[in-house]
Enzyme design. Sequence first.
Site, mmCIF file in Angstrom:
data_model
loop_
_atom_site.group_PDB
_atom_site.id
_atom_site.type_symbol
_atom_site.label_atom_id
_atom_site.label_comp_id
_atom_site.label_asym_id
_atom_site.label_seq_id
_atom_site.Cartn_x
_atom_site.Cartn_y
_atom_site.Cartn_z
ATOM 1 N N THR A 49 72.279 -10.907 28.766
ATOM 2 C CA THR A 49 72.663 -11.969 27.828
ATOM 3 C C THR A 49 72.156 -13.306 28.357
ATOM 4 O O THR A 49 71.353 -13.981 27.725
ATOM 5 C CB THR A 49 74.194 -12.005 27.644
ATOM 6 N N THR A 60 80.903 -15.211 27.672
ATOM 7 C CA THR A 60 79.641 -14.466 27.628
ATOM 8 C C THR A 60 79.487 -13.544 28.830
ATOM 9 O O THR A 60 79.929 -13.859 29.935
ATOM 10 C CB THR A 60 78.435 -15.436 27.568
ATOM 11 N N ASP A 61 78.884 -12.384 28.576
ATOM 12 C CA ASP A 61 78.498 -11.479 29.654
ATOM 13 C C ASP A 61 77.282 -12.098 30.368
ATOM 14 O O ASP A 61 76.712 -13.079 29.885
ATOM 15 C CB ASP A 61 78.148 -10.116 29.035
ATOM 16 N N LYS A 62 76.916 -11.529 31.512
ATOM 17 C CA LYS A 62 75.760 -12.058 32.248
ATOM 18 C C LYS A 62 74.500 -11.222 32.021
ATOM 19 O O LYS A 62 73.527 -11.698 31.462
ATOM 20 C CB LYS A 62 76.063 -12.126 33.752
ATOM 21 N N ILE A 80 81.449 -14.013 32.265
ATOM 22 C CA ILE A 80 82.271 -12.893 32.729
ATOM 23 C C ILE A 80 81.322 -11.767 33.138
ATOM 24 O O ILE A 80 80.508 -11.325 32.339
ATOM 25 C CB ILE A 80 83.212 -12.409 31.602
#
Length: 646
Positions: free
Chosen positions: A362, A357-359, A581
Amino acid sequence: MVREKRLESLAQLGGIKQLASILMTNPDNGLSGDETDLMQRTDVFGANKYNKPPAKNFLSFVLDALKDMTIIILIACAVLSLVFGIKQHGLKEGWYDGGSIIIAIFLVVAVSALSNYKQGRQFQKLSKVSSNIRVEVVRDGRRQPISIFDAVVGDVMFLKIGDQVPADGLFVDGHSLKVDKSSMTGESDHVEIYSENPFLLLGTKVIDGYGRMMVASVGMNTAWGEMMSSVSRDLDEETPLQARLNKLTSFIGKVGLLVAALVLLVLMTRYFTGHTQDEAGHREFTSGKTKSGDVMDAVVRIVAAAVTIVVVAIPEGLPLAVTLTLAYSMKRMMGDNAMVRKLSACETMGSATTICTDKTGTLTLNEMRVTEFWMGKEHVSVDASRKIAASILEILLQGIGLNTTGTIHVRPLVSAPEILGSPTEKAILSWGALELGLMMDQLKQDWEIIQVEAFNSEKKRSGVAVRRRGELVIHIHWKGAAEMILALCSDYYSQSGTVNVMNDEARSEFGTIIKNMADKSLRCIAFAYRKINGSLAQVHGRLEEDGLTLLGIVGIKDTCRPGVRSAVASCRNAGVNIKMITGDNVHTARAIALECGILNPNKDLEHEAIVEGVQFRNYSPEQRMAAIEKIQVMARLFPFDKLLMV
């Protein structure tokens, strides 16, 4: 003209400005925004929508279900069973076997068709929502977001890195604008857009720089719309699980047919060679003696037995049962606002062992604000930022107001200005406008922008070269990830306005400041500056990046999204590993990962759990495979590193 990129036709029309006049729009202020004008433009030039093939009706799904080979075999068996049953037992009782098969076929076809029909309708409804993206246009001199469906010919739109061009149009102005036209041409070359190559096509993607375009055609009149009108796509492919089950069903059905054929052959051979006996122990068939009616009854009985084997062997209910289970899962996912195109999404999610997952936006809310400011080695309260030396404040305001893709619009009779741009840009501009007294319109009147290097995910910084109108002295401003800007600086300003040398000790102290801010889950953005005495020719090509003077560092807070921690815990309990990520630095990434529960403070803070993109990139393939299970957080990465990890 735009589709075929005819520059000479544009010149004959008098260029962009004359074309804007013909379209009754203004390159600076855009359309008036009057509803009557917008509706008239939609009537004349069409809407920014595409003619999709009509949705399949329920009968189409029924016919698709009836085309299944297994269903066809069952229908044939049902007819034979019905005929033979009535022949053997009469109409009153003989229809039971064949009729029950027909009822089963009806149920299978009806349920399967109804399930697929409802999925199709539901997806169409969600598809309309997902494709309704927001774009930014200028109307009545004000930058404002609108639905992509509301864009009309003559609109002046803003484009930035990552945007997909929402219509065909012409370049109005901008800096370093490059687009990826692979969706249209199949070639991955990046094409620079400027006044000599001003044509922008719908579907292409902005990969560098920013700019504004004037919409020339929308919807079905664009190059993409014309191409799509000649292409028909059938998206009713089977899901992977359905394909495997149908393969299994087909295999079992073929085995059943083979066994039934063998049984039919053996029983027929035994009967006609006289090897079968009736209940009294007499031979059932004697050539020339057995009545034709008895022979017909025996043949019907043997064929009925073979048909029974076929009916029993085909597990038609298996794919149906799985389809219904997945349809139920799909309905549950849609209830959670999950965009599900196919049942395969449920299968895939059910098989997931790792989620990457992006930060930003999100795991976090993507609602940022400046909460810390450091000038030199001194901490300055955010609400007292205007107290720094006036000479430094003026330079800092240049860096904030000119090195940005955002805008500040002051509305009459409204106290708070309207600020548009990315969340990070909005946070910095809000701080500039509300705390530092930034007057963006005045700033742009006094200064002209000579060259721009737009922010992208690899450089982690953006730069701009500007000069005061009527002067030759050039000011270069850089803004970006604090540790990256720090590495380019040879001096720094103190709060009093004096310039100090950036020696190793000072660099180490700034590194500690950045780390402490990042440990509080703040995104650290630094501003740096350099003055060049000389002519315009000195900045052609790349902007100067060395010998900069550090102006200050801001910390931007982006809070964790509510419910993320419990969602991460649920995934962990289900045996699903979560990896975060992000492009932020390693300290900010660690702080957010701890806040969200991705990192366990008691277990996961060893070196292997957190890596930077450059470190992961430089691993050998064997080292990557050995480290991948331990890695929980990857920070400060390039876009390609995400693909490498996945």
